[in-house]
Write an enzyme that holds these catalytic residues in place. Sequence first.
Site, PDB file in Angstrom:
ATOM      1  N   ARG A   1      -1.331  -5.644  -8.712  1.00 45.13           N
ATOM      2  CA  ARG A   1      -0.246  -6.562  -8.395  1.00 45.13           C
ATOM      3  C   ARG A   1      -0.029  -7.524  -9.550  1.00 45.13           C
ATOM      4  O   ARG A   1       1.030  -7.551 -10.142  1.00 45.13           O
ATOM      5  CB  ARG A   1      -0.573  -7.344  -7.112  1.00 45.13           C
ATOM      6  CG  ARG A   1      -0.418  -6.499  -5.883  1.00 45.13           C
ATOM      7  CD  ARG A   1      -1.113  -7.105  -4.694  1.00 45.13           C
ATOM      8  NE  ARG A   1      -2.561  -7.018  -4.838  1.00 45.13           N
ATOM      9  CZ  ARG A   1      -3.402  -7.211  -3.872  1.00 45.13           C
ATOM     10  NH1 ARG A   1      -2.980  -7.570  -2.684  1.00 45.13           N
ATOM     11  NH2 ARG A   1      -4.689  -7.090  -4.072  1.00 45.13           N
TER      12      ARG A   1
ATOM     13  N   LYS B   1     -16.805  -8.102   5.441  1.00 46.56           N
ATOM     14  CA  LYS B   1     -15.793  -8.825   6.206  1.00 46.56           C
ATOM     15  C   LYS B   1     -15.680  -8.232   7.608  1.00 46.56           C
ATOM     16  O   LYS B   1     -15.838  -7.039   7.785  1.00 46.56           O
ATOM     17  CB  LYS B   1     -14.417  -8.715   5.540  1.00 46.56           C
ATOM     18  CG  LYS B   1     -14.320  -9.340   4.173  1.00 46.56           C
ATOM     19  CD  LYS B   1     -12.907  -9.201   3.618  1.00 46.56           C
ATOM     20  CE  LYS B   1     -12.704  -7.950   2.808  1.00 46.56           C
ATOM     21  NZ  LYS B   1     -11.450  -7.845   2.097  1.00 46.56           N
TER      22      LYS B   1
ATOM     23  N   SER C   1      -2.866  -7.736   2.521  1.00 46.35           N
ATOM     24  CA  SER C   1      -3.165  -7.655   3.959  1.00 46.35           C
ATOM     25  C   SER C   1      -3.576  -9.022   4.483  1.00 46.35           C
ATOM     26  O   SER C   1      -3.214  -9.401   5.595  1.00 46.35           O
ATOM     27  CB  SER C   1      -4.286  -6.649   4.217  1.00 46.35           C
ATOM     28  OG  SER C   1      -3.889  -5.359   3.850  1.00 46.35           O
TER      29      SER C   1
ATOM     30  N   HIS D   1       0.836  -1.206   0.000  1.00 46.59           N
ATOM     31  CA  HIS D   1       0.000   0.000   0.000  1.00 46.59           C
ATOM     32  C   HIS D   1       0.872   1.259   0.000  1.00 46.59           C
ATOM     33  O   HIS D   1       0.578   2.230  -0.706  1.00 46.59           O
ATOM     34  CB  HIS D   1      -0.887   0.050   1.250  1.00 46.59           C
ATOM     35  CG  HIS D   1      -1.939  -1.012   1.323  1.00 46.59           C
ATOM     36  ND1 HIS D   1      -2.058  -1.841   2.406  1.00 46.59           N
ATOM     37  CD2 HIS D   1      -2.910  -1.375   0.459  1.00 46.59           C
ATOM     38  CE1 HIS D   1      -3.090  -2.663   2.218  1.00 46.59           C
ATOM     39  NE2 HIS D   1      -3.616  -2.409   1.040  1.00 46.59           N
TER      40      HIS D   1
END
Length: 161
Positions: free
Chosen positions: A90, A42, A128, A18
């Site tokens: 990514r 979540k 994460s 990040h």
Amino acid sequence: MTRSAIYAGSFDPITHGHLDILHRALNLFDYVHVGVIHNLSKTPLFSMAERLDMIQQSVSSDRVTIASFNGLLVDYARKKNIFNLIRGLRAVSDFEYEWQMALINRDQDNRIDTVFLMTDRSYSYLSSSIVRQLATLQGDIHSYVPPYVAEKLKDRIHGHH
Ligand code: ADP
């Protein structure tokens, strides 16, 4: 004219990946607003206050502002009057979802543009969730998150020591 962008995410917790995207965004924009999402689907490992604190402790630039938000990102963008969104990419596997979100967001408000920044290759497999899993299993996380975040993860998972 000053140029601003919003970098939105869950940041549960913030990682070097990040931060890499944030620094790249600061090369393109005068101000970057980090928007931390209250994730409805979540249950986060860290509370909103903790996630905000870890970002605050990890970012030193006075060109970065940090806040939480509820609801649609597009509504938040309108409220802030910032229509440039930053997203990190990514791998190819990120693309499908990011492409969908970028176009849906633009359907909602045609002023929205999403700027995709390619992360450094050393962070291209970092998330994460993998950091949370590693920390839970007492793996070595120090190369993935700032020291402050690593300490918070250890405290959260094993209690203070
Ligand atoms: P979200 O729940 O919205 O995916 P995240 O906090 O997981 O929130 O991610 C926010 C943004 O940061 C997304 O654009 C994501 O692709 C990007 N990101 C996460 N990890 C990395 C990384 N290692 N390198 C580059 N970008 C990343």
